[in-house]
Design a protein around this motif. Sequence first.
Motif, mmCIF file in Angstrom:
data_model
loop_
_atom_site.group_PDB
_atom_site.id
_atom_site.type_symbol
_atom_site.label_atom_id
_atom_site.label_comp_id
_atom_site.label_asym_id
_atom_site.label_seq_id
_atom_site.Cartn_x
_atom_site.Cartn_y
_atom_site.Cartn_z
ATOM 1 N N ARG A 1 0.841 -1.197 0.000
ATOM 2 C CA ARG A 1 0.000 0.000 0.000
ATOM 3 C C ARG A 1 0.878 1.249 0.000
ATOM 4 N N GLY A 2 0.417 2.241 -0.739
ATOM 5 C CA GLY A 2 1.145 3.496 -0.844
ATOM 6 C C GLY A 2 1.161 4.262 0.463
ATOM 7 N N GLY A 3 2.243 4.986 0.664
ATOM 8 C CA GLY A 3 2.409 5.832 1.832
ATOM 9 C C GLY A 3 2.989 7.157 1.389
ATOM 10 N N PRO A 4 3.909 7.695 2.187
ATOM 11 C CA PRO A 4 4.450 9.009 1.866
ATOM 12 C C PRO A 4 5.490 9.023 0.739
ATOM 13 N N GLY A 5 5.892 7.866 0.216
ATOM 14 C CA GLY A 5 6.883 7.834 -0.864
ATOM 15 C C GLY A 5 6.297 8.392 -2.161
ATOM 16 N N ALA A 6 7.172 8.791 -3.067
ATOM 17 C CA ALA A 6 6.741 9.327 -4.358
ATOM 18 C C ALA A 6 6.125 8.219 -5.207
ATOM 19 N N PRO A 7 4.852 8.355 -5.618
ATOM 20 C CA PRO A 7 4.202 7.316 -6.426
ATOM 21 C C PRO A 7 4.992 7.015 -7.702
ATOM 22 N N GLY A 8 5.088 5.721 -8.018
ATOM 23 C CA GLY A 8 5.783 5.274 -9.214
ATOM 24 C C GLY A 8 7.262 5.035 -9.014
ATOM 25 N N THR A 9 7.824 5.534 -7.926
ATOM 26 C CA THR A 9 9.246 5.326 -7.650
ATOM 27 C C THR A 9 9.479 3.863 -7.289
ATOM 28 N N PRO A 10 10.414 3.178 -7.953
ATOM 29 C CA PRO A 10 10.674 1.783 -7.595
ATOM 30 C C PRO A 10 11.201 1.682 -6.160
ATOM 31 N N ILE A 11 10.716 0.674 -5.465
ATOM 32 C CA ILE A 11 11.182 0.405 -4.107
ATOM 33 C C ILE A 11 11.544 -1.077 -4.044
ATOM 34 N N ARG A 12 12.681 -1.373 -3.394
ATOM 35 C CA ARG A 12 13.138 -2.760 -3.263
ATOM 36 C C ARG A 12 12.789 -3.266 -1.873
ATOM 37 N N LEU A 13 12.147 -4.420 -1.844
ATOM 38 C CA LEU A 13 11.730 -5.047 -0.593
ATOM 39 C C LEU A 13 12.400 -6.417 -0.487
ATOM 40 N N ARG A 14 13.008 -6.679 0.659
ATOM 41 C CA ARG A 14 13.636 -7.992 0.909
ATOM 42 C C ARG A 14 12.772 -8.749 1.902
ATOM 43 N N PHE A 15 12.351 -9.949 1.511
ATOM 44 C CA PHE A 15 11.540 -10.822 2.351
ATOM 45 C C PHE A 15 12.392 -12.001 2.793
ATOM 46 N N VAL A 16 12.309 -12.353 4.079
ATOM 47 C CA VAL A 16 13.014 -13.511 4.628
ATOM 48 C C VAL A 16 11.958 -14.427 5.235
ATOM 49 N N LEU A 17 11.952 -15.694 4.833
ATOM 50 C CA LEU A 17 10.997 -16.673 5.346
ATOM 51 C C LEU A 17 11.645 -17.539 6.415
ATOM 52 N N PHE A 18 10.851 -17.887 7.435
ATOM 53 C CA PHE A 18 11.331 -18.660 8.581
ATOM 54 C C PHE A 18 10.488 -19.918 8.770
ATOM 55 N N GLY A 19 11.121 -20.947 9.342
ATOM 56 C CA GLY A 19 10.441 -22.193 9.660
ATOM 57 C C GLY A 19 9.854 -22.166 11.063
ATOM 58 N N GLN A 20 9.272 -23.288 11.465
ATOM 59 C CA GLN A 20 8.597 -23.397 12.765
ATOM 60 C C GLN A 20 9.520 -23.139 13.939
ATOM 61 N N ARG A 21 10.797 -23.412 13.801
ATOM 62 C CA ARG A 21 11.747 -23.214 14.904
ATOM 63 C C ARG A 21 12.507 -21.892 14.782
ATOM 64 N N GLY A 22 12.057 -21.024 13.856
ATOM 65 C CA GLY A 22 12.692 -19.732 13.681
ATOM 66 C C GLY A 22 13.893 -19.726 12.753
ATOM 67 N N GLN A 23 14.195 -20.880 12.145
ATOM 68 C CA GLN A 23 15.338 -20.951 11.252
ATOM 69 C C GLN A 23 15.017 -20.266 9.915
ATOM 70 N N THR A 24 16.026 -19.623 9.336
ATOM 71 C CA THR A 24 15.868 -18.974 8.038
ATOM 72 C C THR A 24 15.791 -20.036 6.951
ATOM 73 N N LEU A 25 14.746 -19.956 6.114
ATOM 74 C CA LEU A 25 14.555 -20.932 5.045
ATOM 75 C C LEU A 25 14.922 -20.386 3.672
ATOM 76 N N GLY A 26 14.815 -19.094 3.502
ATOM 77 C CA GLY A 26 15.113 -18.503 2.204
ATOM 78 C C GLY A 26 14.765 -17.030 2.211
ATOM 79 N N SER A 27 15.220 -16.337 1.172
ATOM 80 C CA SER A 27 14.914 -14.914 1.063
ATOM 81 C C SER A 27 14.784 -14.535 -0.405
ATOM 82 N N LYS A 28 14.148 -13.401 -0.631
ATOM 83 C CA LYS A 28 13.997 -12.882 -1.984
ATOM 84 C C LYS A 28 13.845 -11.372 -1.908
ATOM 85 N N THR A 29 14.506 -10.679 -2.837
ATOM 86 C CA THR A 29 14.360 -9.239 -2.964
ATOM 87 C C THR A 29 13.583 -8.956 -4.237
ATOM 88 N N ILE A 30 12.532 -8.148 -4.110
ATOM 89 C CA ILE A 30 11.715 -7.783 -5.262
ATOM 90 C C ILE A 30 11.684 -6.266 -5.392
#
Length: 93
Positions: free
Chosen positions: A32-61
């Motif tokens: 959802r949009g916020g105070p950033g300039a509309p249309g400006t590309p923004i990079r988001l890094r997501f990190v996924l975790f398992g049931q015990r809190g271990q890192t399973l993988g990540s992806k930057t979009i």
Amino acid sequence: MTDETLQGGPVKVEVTGLQPEVGATRVFGKVRGGPGAPGTPIRLRFVLFGQRGQTLGSKTISVPTPKPGEATPLDFEVTTSMLATDLSWEVVP
């Protein structure tokens, strides 16, 4: 799942689901949009975790910053070898 806004950040990320697939986890949600300039590309890094809190993988979009009050859908896969139960995200340069 997460529904959070970074303090002073340009967007709000709402993750509505994690779907396990063979060798991956699909992430669904919205940016959802916020105070950033509309249309400006923004990079988001997501990190996924398992049931015990271990890192399973990540992806930057990269997504264009939506206008305030509007949303851009999220739908992407992260390679994982186990069931992901939680995630975190951050804005990256």
